[in-house]
Enzyme design. Structure first.
Site, PDB file in Angstrom:
ATOM      1  N   CYS A  83     -41.735  13.469   1.760  1.00  0.00           N
ATOM      2  CA  CYS A  83     -42.811  14.494   2.356  1.00  0.00           C
ATOM      3  C   CYS A  83     -42.136  15.902   2.518  1.00  0.00           C
ATOM      4  O   CYS A  83     -42.943  16.946   2.464  1.00  0.00           O
ATOM      5  CB  CYS A  83     -43.373  14.245   3.602  1.00  0.00           C
ATOM      6  SG  CYS A  83     -43.956  12.576   3.739  1.00  0.00           S
ATOM      7  N   HIS A 105     -46.190  20.347   7.571  1.00  0.00           N
ATOM      8  CA  HIS A 105     -46.509  19.080   6.982  1.00  0.00           C
ATOM      9  C   HIS A 105     -47.429  18.215   7.736  1.00  0.00           C
ATOM     10  O   HIS A 105     -47.361  18.019   8.929  1.00  0.00           O
ATOM     11  CB  HIS A 105     -45.153  18.306   6.657  1.00  0.00           C
ATOM     12  CG  HIS A 105     -45.656  16.771   6.127  1.00  0.00           C
ATOM     13  ND1 HIS A 105     -46.617  16.505   5.397  1.00  0.00           N
ATOM     14  CD2 HIS A 105     -45.072  15.688   6.704  1.00  0.00           C
ATOM     15  CE1 HIS A 105     -46.171  15.333   5.110  1.00  0.00           C
ATOM     16  NE2 HIS A 105     -45.668  14.668   6.093  1.00  0.00           N
ATOM     17  N   ASN A 141     -52.350  12.357   5.794  1.00  0.00           N
ATOM     18  CA  ASN A 141     -50.998  12.867   5.261  1.00  0.00           C
ATOM     19  C   ASN A 141     -50.916  12.713   3.716  1.00  0.00           C
ATOM     20  O   ASN A 141     -50.785  11.650   3.149  1.00  0.00           O
ATOM     21  CB  ASN A 141     -49.992  11.989   5.862  1.00  0.00           C
ATOM     22  CG  ASN A 141     -48.383  12.362   5.780  1.00  0.00           C
ATOM     23  OD1 ASN A 141     -48.097  12.936   4.633  1.00  0.00           O
ATOM     24  ND2 ASN A 141     -47.564  11.785   6.350  1.00  0.00           N
TER      25      ASN A 141
HETATM   26  O1  UT7 Z   1     -44.849  11.982   6.494  1.00  0.00           O
HETATM   27  C1  UT7 Z   1     -44.008  11.670   7.489  1.00  0.00           C
HETATM   28  C2  UT7 Z   1     -44.420  10.123   7.785  1.00  0.00           C
HETATM   29  N1  UT7 Z   1     -44.894   9.590   8.624  1.00  0.00           N
HETATM   30  C3  UT7 Z   1     -45.300  10.119  10.005  1.00  0.00           C
HETATM   31  O2  UT7 Z   1     -45.062  11.039  10.414  1.00  0.00           O
HETATM   32  C4  UT7 Z   1     -45.486   8.870  11.087  1.00  0.00           C
HETATM   33  C5  UT7 Z   1     -45.023   9.210  12.452  1.00  0.00           C
HETATM   34  N2  UT7 Z   1     -45.415   8.188  13.210  1.00  0.00           N
HETATM   35  C6  UT7 Z   1     -46.850   8.275  13.931  1.00  0.00           C
HETATM   36  O3  UT7 Z   1     -47.563   9.031  13.454  1.00  0.00           O
HETATM   37  C7  UT7 Z   1     -47.028   7.127  14.781  1.00  0.00           C
HETATM   38  O4  UT7 Z   1     -46.052   6.356  15.303  1.00  0.00           O
HETATM   39  C8  UT7 Z   1     -48.219   6.260  14.241  1.00  0.00           C
HETATM   40  C9  UT7 Z   1     -49.610   6.895  14.046  1.00  0.00           C
HETATM   41  C10 UT7 Z   1     -47.850   5.609  12.811  1.00  0.00           C
HETATM   42  C11 UT7 Z   1     -48.283   5.120  15.322  1.00  0.00           C
HETATM   43  O5  UT7 Z   1     -48.651   5.556  16.653  1.00  0.00           O
HETATM   44  P1  UT7 Z   1     -47.809   5.059  17.683  1.00  0.00           P
HETATM   45  O6  UT7 Z   1     -48.281   6.025  19.134  1.00  0.00           O
HETATM   46  O7  UT7 Z   1     -46.310   5.462  17.675  1.00  0.00           O
HETATM   47  O8  UT7 Z   1     -48.010   3.539  18.109  1.00  0.00           O
HETATM   48  P2  UT7 Z   1     -47.047   2.269  17.901  1.00  0.00           P
HETATM   49  O9  UT7 Z   1     -46.530   2.230  16.660  1.00  0.00           O
HETATM   50  O10 UT7 Z   1     -46.346   2.598  19.187  1.00  0.00           O
HETATM   51  O11 UT7 Z   1     -48.010   1.236  18.444  1.00  0.00           O
HETATM   52  C12 UT7 Z   1     -48.801   1.233  19.708  1.00  0.00           C
HETATM   53  C13 UT7 Z   1     -49.795  -0.037  19.557  1.00  0.00           C
HETATM   54  C14 UT7 Z   1     -49.082  -1.381  19.034  1.00  0.00           C
HETATM   55  O12 UT7 Z   1     -49.787  -2.252  19.851  1.00  0.00           O
HETATM   56  P3  UT7 Z   1     -49.042  -3.064  20.944  1.00  0.00           P
HETATM   57  O13 UT7 Z   1     -47.645  -3.564  20.440  1.00  0.00           O
HETATM   58  O14 UT7 Z   1     -48.700  -2.010  21.974  1.00  0.00           O
HETATM   59  O15 UT7 Z   1     -50.051  -4.272  21.424  1.00  0.00           O
HETATM   60  C15 UT7 Z   1     -49.695  -1.391  17.548  1.00  0.00           C
HETATM   61  O16 UT7 Z   1     -49.693  -2.544  17.087  1.00  0.00           O
HETATM   62  O17 UT7 Z   1     -50.824   0.472  18.537  1.00  0.00           O
HETATM   63  C16 UT7 Z   1     -50.967  -0.893  17.457  1.00  0.00           C
HETATM   64  N3  UT7 Z   1     -51.170  -0.294  16.450  1.00  0.00           N
HETATM   65  C17 UT7 Z   1     -52.598   0.036  16.126  1.00  0.00           C
HETATM   66  N4  UT7 Z   1     -53.898  -0.309  16.799  1.00  0.00           N
HETATM   67  C18 UT7 Z   1     -54.853  -0.112  16.160  1.00  0.00           C
HETATM   68  C19 UT7 Z   1     -50.483   0.371  15.261  1.00  0.00           C
HETATM   69  N5  UT7 Z   1     -51.368   0.719  14.337  1.00  0.00           N
HETATM   70  C20 UT7 Z   1     -52.685   0.604  14.792  1.00  0.00           C
HETATM   71  C21 UT7 Z   1     -54.000   0.821  14.164  1.00  0.00           C
HETATM   72  N6  UT7 Z   1     -54.939   0.568  14.964  1.00  0.00           N
HETATM   73  N7  UT7 Z   1     -54.125   1.506  13.000  1.00  0.00           N
END
Ligand code: UT7
Length: 385
Positions: free
Chosen positions: A113, A257, A287
């Site tokens: 990215c 970005h 993204n």
């Molecule tokens: O270009 C650069 C590339 N990437 C990035 O910049 C991504 C950087 N990271 C992020 O943007 C965030 O970490 C995400 C948006 C990917 C995830 O958000 P988060 O607040 O960090 O969520 P998490 O991974 O800590 O997950 C929290 C909960 C989990 O459930 P439990 O374990 O708490 O029960 C996940 O399983 O949310 C769950 N979860 C979802 N729920 C509904 C993860 N993805 C989803 C989803 N819908 N799409």
């Protein structure tokens, strides 16, 4: 001393829109979850016949129209991408051919990215040294092709699209005034895409494919990437602003970005800057990796947010891990291009395709006359072996 000024810009987004509600039909998620955690409402998905190179071509053609530059005046085409059609030929070489940029060199750049920031830096330095005078720098992605549509942690984030800028050398100070490029390869496993997404490599055997690589799709540790991103966005903005001899108060707009609104909110807090200093469009495009900064730039220009003499910061981060930023002295006012002017410019590309077909045809005739195998036949022979 030569300075690389941005004299043209263009973006292209595929027509197909994939909303959060559409995704909720595919994986266990909801519009509410996606929007509150990322700020994304919808993203675009490339059509069947669209590729990274065709998207890149559309963005580049628009940027050349704004710059009022003929493709034959280009010295260099760079496509920053993580989703090239082939390892080689480079997508950039296909774009060079589609544009009819007959005097240009062309290569792809892989820095995930952060690719657009890296490519902008490379082209600007080449202009500053006098090695070239003009370049088109493109970020283009068809990430939908390398997405695990069963992984709700990644498939909700990414979208397809392309953005481009045209650079031209001038002795008037302007363009990229300072920059930083950084990497930390020890974090490579946090965000990755194997290089075998079209065909498995027979050499590596089925064992390799079973060992977590069977899908050849993007995998990511979201939380760790999030933490990394919030740190490097604020740090690299501070570095380039200082390198340019400016303070944060001198910065008019920051085009980051577009990965997640929360990442930018956190960086804004660290820098004690209001969110309205940051231009965001992640809600509508998701993204788009290397394409996100130039697409956002085009939207910022359309929204009347860019003015001559503005100090603009571009900042990117992503897989590698890589990150980087640059301060740009903005000096071009958007111009209106007439319908006739635009259509006349498009006609050039039809002619470029015709010339390309003629060259291919000439190569086949030449091969037949010499009795040597034509290139396609040779490829097929190799496959049969
Ligand atoms: O270009 C650069 C590339 N990437 C990035 O910049 C991504 C950087 N990271 C992020 O943007 C965030 O970490 C995400 C948006 C990917 C995830 O958000 P988060 O607040 O960090 O969520 P998490 O991974 O800590 O997950 C929290 C909960 C989990 O459930 P439990 O374990 O708490 O029960 C996940 O399983 O949310 C769950 N979860 C979802 N729920 C509904 C993860 N993805 C989803 C989803 N819908 N799409």
């Amino acid at each position: 001393m030569r300075y690389a000024h941005i004299i043209g810009w263009g973006a292209y987004l595929p027509d197909k829109v994939l909303t959060n509600d559409d995704l909720a039909q595919m994986v266990d998620t909801s519009d509410e979850w996606i929007y509150t955690r990322t700020g994304i409402r919808e993203r675009r998905i490339a059509g069947e016949k669209e590729t990274t190179a065709t998207l890149a071509f559309e963005a580049a053609a628009r940027a050349l129209a704004v710059a009022d530059l003929h493709p034959s005046q280009l010295d260099l085409v760079i496509v920053a991408t993580s989703t090239p059609e082939y390892i080689f030929p480079a997508s950039a070489a296909r774009v060079q051919d589609y544009l009819g940029a007959t005097r240009a060199g062309a290569f792809d750049l892989a820095a995930a990215c952060s690719g657009f920031i890296y490519a902008l830096n490379m082209a600007s330095q080449a202009i500053a040294t006098g090695s070239i005078d003009t370049a088109v720098v493109i970020g283009s992605e068809t990430l939908s092709r390398v997405m695990d549509w069963e992984d709700r942690g990644t498939c909700i984030l990414f979208g397809d699209g392309a953005g481009a800028v045209v650079l031209k050398g001038s002795s008037v100070p302007g363009g990229l005034m300072s920059s930083t490029l950084r990497a930390d390869g020890s974090g490579g496993d946090l965000l990755s895409l194997p290089a075998i997404y079209h065909n498995p490599i027979p050499m590596l055997g089925p064992e390799y494919l079973r060992n977590g690589h069977e899908k050849n799709t993007i995998s990511m540790n979201g939380r760790q990437v999030f933490r990394f991103a919030t740190r490097v966005v604020s740090e690299s903005i501070a570095v380039v602003v200082e390198k340019a001899g400016l303070t944060l108060d001198d910065i008019d707009i920051i085009i980051p970005h577009q990965a997640n609104v929360r990442i930018i909110e956190s960086a804004a807090k660290r820098l004690k800057l209001p969110m309205d200093k940051f231009f965001m469009n992640v809600d509508r495009v998701g993204n788009t990796s290397t394409a996100s900064i130039p697409i956002a730039l085009c939207e910022a220009i359309e929204a009347g947010k860019m003015h001559p003499d503005d100090n603009v910061v571009f900042v990117g981060f992503g897989g590698g891990l890589t990150w980087g930023a640059g301060v740009i002295k903005w000096d071009v006012m958007p111009r209106d291009i007439s319908f006739v002017g635009r259509e006349w410019k498009r006609a050039r590309y039809t002619m470029a395709r015709g010339r390309s077909r003629l060259r291919k045809f000439g190569r086949r005739i030449g091969a037949r006359l010499l009795g040597s195998p034509i290139p396609d036949a040779r490829l097929k022979d190799a496959e049969k072996k």
